[in-house]
Design a protein around this motif. Sequence first.
Motif, PDB file in Angstrom:
ATOM      1  N   CYS A  57      24.772  17.083  28.227  1.00 18.45           N
ATOM      2  CA  CYS A  57      24.747  16.962  29.686  1.00 18.45           C
ATOM      3  C   CYS A  57      23.397  17.372  30.262  1.00 18.45           C
ATOM      4  CB  CYS A  57      25.852  17.820  30.290  1.00 18.45           C
ATOM      5  SG  CYS A  57      27.461  17.418  29.590  1.00 18.45           S
ATOM      6  N   GLU A  89      29.757  22.319  26.837  1.00 19.17           N
ATOM      7  CA  GLU A  89      31.220  22.212  26.877  1.00 19.17           C
ATOM      8  C   GLU A  89      31.829  21.544  25.628  1.00 19.17           C
ATOM      9  OE1 GLU A  89      32.763  23.754  29.264  1.00 19.17           O
ATOM     10  OE2 GLU A  89      34.768  23.178  28.643  1.00 19.17           O
ATOM     11  N   PRO A  90      31.257  20.447  25.144  1.00 13.68           N
ATOM     12  CA  PRO A  90      31.946  19.799  24.020  1.00 13.68           C
ATOM     13  C   PRO A  90      31.816  20.549  22.700  1.00 13.68           C
ATOM     14  CG  PRO A  90      30.323  18.323  25.043  1.00 13.68           C
ATOM     15  CD  PRO A  90      30.092  19.689  25.574  1.00 13.68           C
ATOM     16  N   CYS A 125      26.632  21.380  33.402  1.00 15.95           N
ATOM     17  CA  CYS A 125      27.762  21.304  32.475  1.00 15.95           C
ATOM     18  C   CYS A 125      28.687  22.494  32.785  1.00 15.95           C
ATOM     19  CB  CYS A 125      27.260  21.327  31.035  1.00 15.95           C
ATOM     20  SG  CYS A 125      28.540  20.968  29.819  1.00 15.95           S
ATOM     21  N   ASP A 126      29.913  22.158  33.083  1.00 14.98           N
ATOM     22  CA  ASP A 126      30.987  23.063  33.513  1.00 14.98           C
ATOM     23  C   ASP A 126      30.611  24.515  33.870  1.00 14.98           C
ATOM     24  OD1 ASP A 126      32.387  20.762  32.980  1.00 14.98           O
ATOM     25  OD2 ASP A 126      34.011  21.772  31.956  1.00 14.98           O
ATOM     26  N   HIS A 197      26.070  15.226  33.370  1.00 14.69           N
ATOM     27  CA  HIS A 197      27.378  15.835  33.090  1.00 14.69           C
ATOM     28  C   HIS A 197      28.499  14.816  33.279  1.00 14.69           C
ATOM     29  CE1 HIS A 197      28.267  16.088  37.391  1.00 14.69           C
ATOM     30  NE2 HIS A 197      27.123  16.727  37.600  1.00 14.69           N
ATOM     31  N   CYS A 198      29.715  15.203  32.949  1.00 10.85           N
ATOM     32  CA  CYS A 198      30.874  14.307  33.046  1.00 10.85           C
ATOM     33  C   CYS A 198      30.929  13.682  34.438  1.00 10.85           C
ATOM     34  CB  CYS A 198      32.156  15.073  32.759  1.00 10.85           C
ATOM     35  SG  CYS A 198      32.259  15.620  31.045  1.00 10.85           S
ATOM     36  N   ALA A 204      32.524  19.971  36.106  1.00  5.57           N
ATOM     37  CA  ALA A 204      31.092  19.885  36.401  1.00  5.57           C
ATOM     38  C   ALA A 204      30.856  19.318  37.794  1.00  5.57           C
ATOM     39  CB  ALA A 204      30.400  19.033  35.345  1.00  5.57           C
TER      40      ALA A 204
HETATM   41 FE1  FES Z   1      29.200  18.804  30.045  1.00  5.46          FE
HETATM   42 FE2  FES Z   1      31.648  17.623  30.669  1.00  5.46          FE
HETATM   43  S1  FES Z   1      30.746  18.055  28.721  1.00  5.46           S
HETATM   44  S2  FES Z   1      30.130  18.441  31.930  1.00  5.46           S
END
Ligand code: FES
Length: 574
Positions: A57, A89-90, A125-126, A197-198, A204
């Motif tokens: 991200c 996050e992942p 990212c989150d 990001h997502c 996020a």
């Molecule tokens: Fe980074 Fe969803 S994996 S915001």
Amino acid sequence: MARKTPEELRSHRWYGAQDLRSFGHRSRTAQMGFDASDYRGKPVIAIVNTWSDINPCHTHFKQRVEDVKRGVWSAGGFPVELPAMSLSEPFQKPTTMLYRNLLAMETEELLRSYPIDGAVLMGGCDKTTPGLLMGASSMDLPALFLPAGPMLRGHWGGTTLGSGSDTWKYWADLRAGKITQQDWQEIENGIARSPGHCMTMGTASTMTSAAEALGVTLPGAASIPAADSRHAVMGAHTGRRIVDMVWDDVRLSTILTRTAFRNAITTVLALGGSTNAIIHLIAMARRIGVNLDLGDFDELARRTPLLANIRPSGTYLMEDFFYAGGLPALLHNLGELLDTSARTANGATLGENVATSTVFNDDVIRSRDNPLVESGTLAVLYGNLAPDGAVIKPPAAEARLHRHSGPAVVFENYDDMAARIDDPDLVVDENSVLVLKSAGPQGAPGMPEWGQLPIPKKLLEQGVRDMVRISDARMSGTSYGACVLHVAPESHVGGPLALVRDGDVIELDVAARRLSLAVTDEELEKRRADWQQPAAKYGRGYGALYLQHILQANEGCDFDFLEAGVPTPEPEIH
Ligand code: FES
């Protein structure tokens, strides 16, 4: 307000004195290739960069930081890039939530221990958004947040794909035999195809938008896709603005007021944002001494319409949202539901920032006359199963489940659930209530996003797509279903969730805001006497520190010793 003089800059203590120590600071800056004219009398701007090779991200942050530096230089500041923990996050296990407070500590101490006058915080990212802002709030320097920006829409064949939401959807389809392994492979290659990001309304997008509504980004910053050239321009603007914020001493505490936090909550609700925002906003507020609790969320949810037609609550993605006018247009449509007098980082009020913002697609950004949902996108539940609260996103659940009672099917922990959920002999039907224990802040630990418990395979094959599920876990913002989350106190510390047994009847009534266990107090007391706390997972290191100090979900999951309190003194310079 009087502008600061160069001698009043915090960095002057490092650079301005005529002693042995400041000789060292200046000679070592020269060693890095800078002349005194590059920094003398100028604000030193930290650019806290959460770039990492393992954070997809933030892949553009290596270039984007150069845009921020360009802005800082052009405004007469001295930029200093400070890398900080990335919280990808992942990849980060067991969950990034275990490390949000560590990033907050790192951010605070970076800003404190170096000659920093102001900061640009680069995240998205989150957990990076709350982590950076929590740390910067505790230090309370002038600071601006630069959101990473969402990635472009995902793509598969003729279909648009959304992060997270479509992963769960097509995974369920694969398990039910509705798509092939080949389809699944193609989805894998097309769902994330640019930096950023997502791009669903996951944590996020929720938290970067909340940051903009709080007033700690420049207007419009949260919606620009990472791959758009206007994101680079926003980076440079952010670098320029922070220099002026230092001279004017615009500290976070002057922006992050209770009014600003209530505006952020309203914004999150109008976006159909992630339930994770509840935990993060409470933690951020408590850091800066603002009183915010679950009651604020429930109260504002009763009056705030869902206006953003973005997955998982709606149809579109963040790229569409940007083209439709982005967050400023949505804030404009919210009108008097926001307190538009709130001051923001660019020196104007929230109302002034969005006064001329325009909606270009009123299906993506709805008006208040045509909302996706009138109100009630979030509900806070209480009862003998959740004395300190639990949350649910009612629009994400099938309406028939908003009022439901059914027998519990209990899983003691995640491994127990993984081992038995698809067992053909599991006694479960569509009316059952799935219960997961040991998934909270201490129990998991780290309160992972396990709250969207999978539907048992045999029920999926019968066409069941939603059931009531209850846990002390969180849930990804891109998840959906009748999932009751954040049950507090959590089971690991002896909350009533720990006492639930197979077959107990659980009653959920969203309208009445009730979550109860139909078991007598006497029986619960008996079970409590027999209950034994599961063993702690960590005996040393950061994990042990975490377990000793983590607060419960309704308190924001910060460490008790990091919340607002006696100010930490400035470091001595010897
Ligand atoms: Fe980074 Fe969803 S994996 S915001």
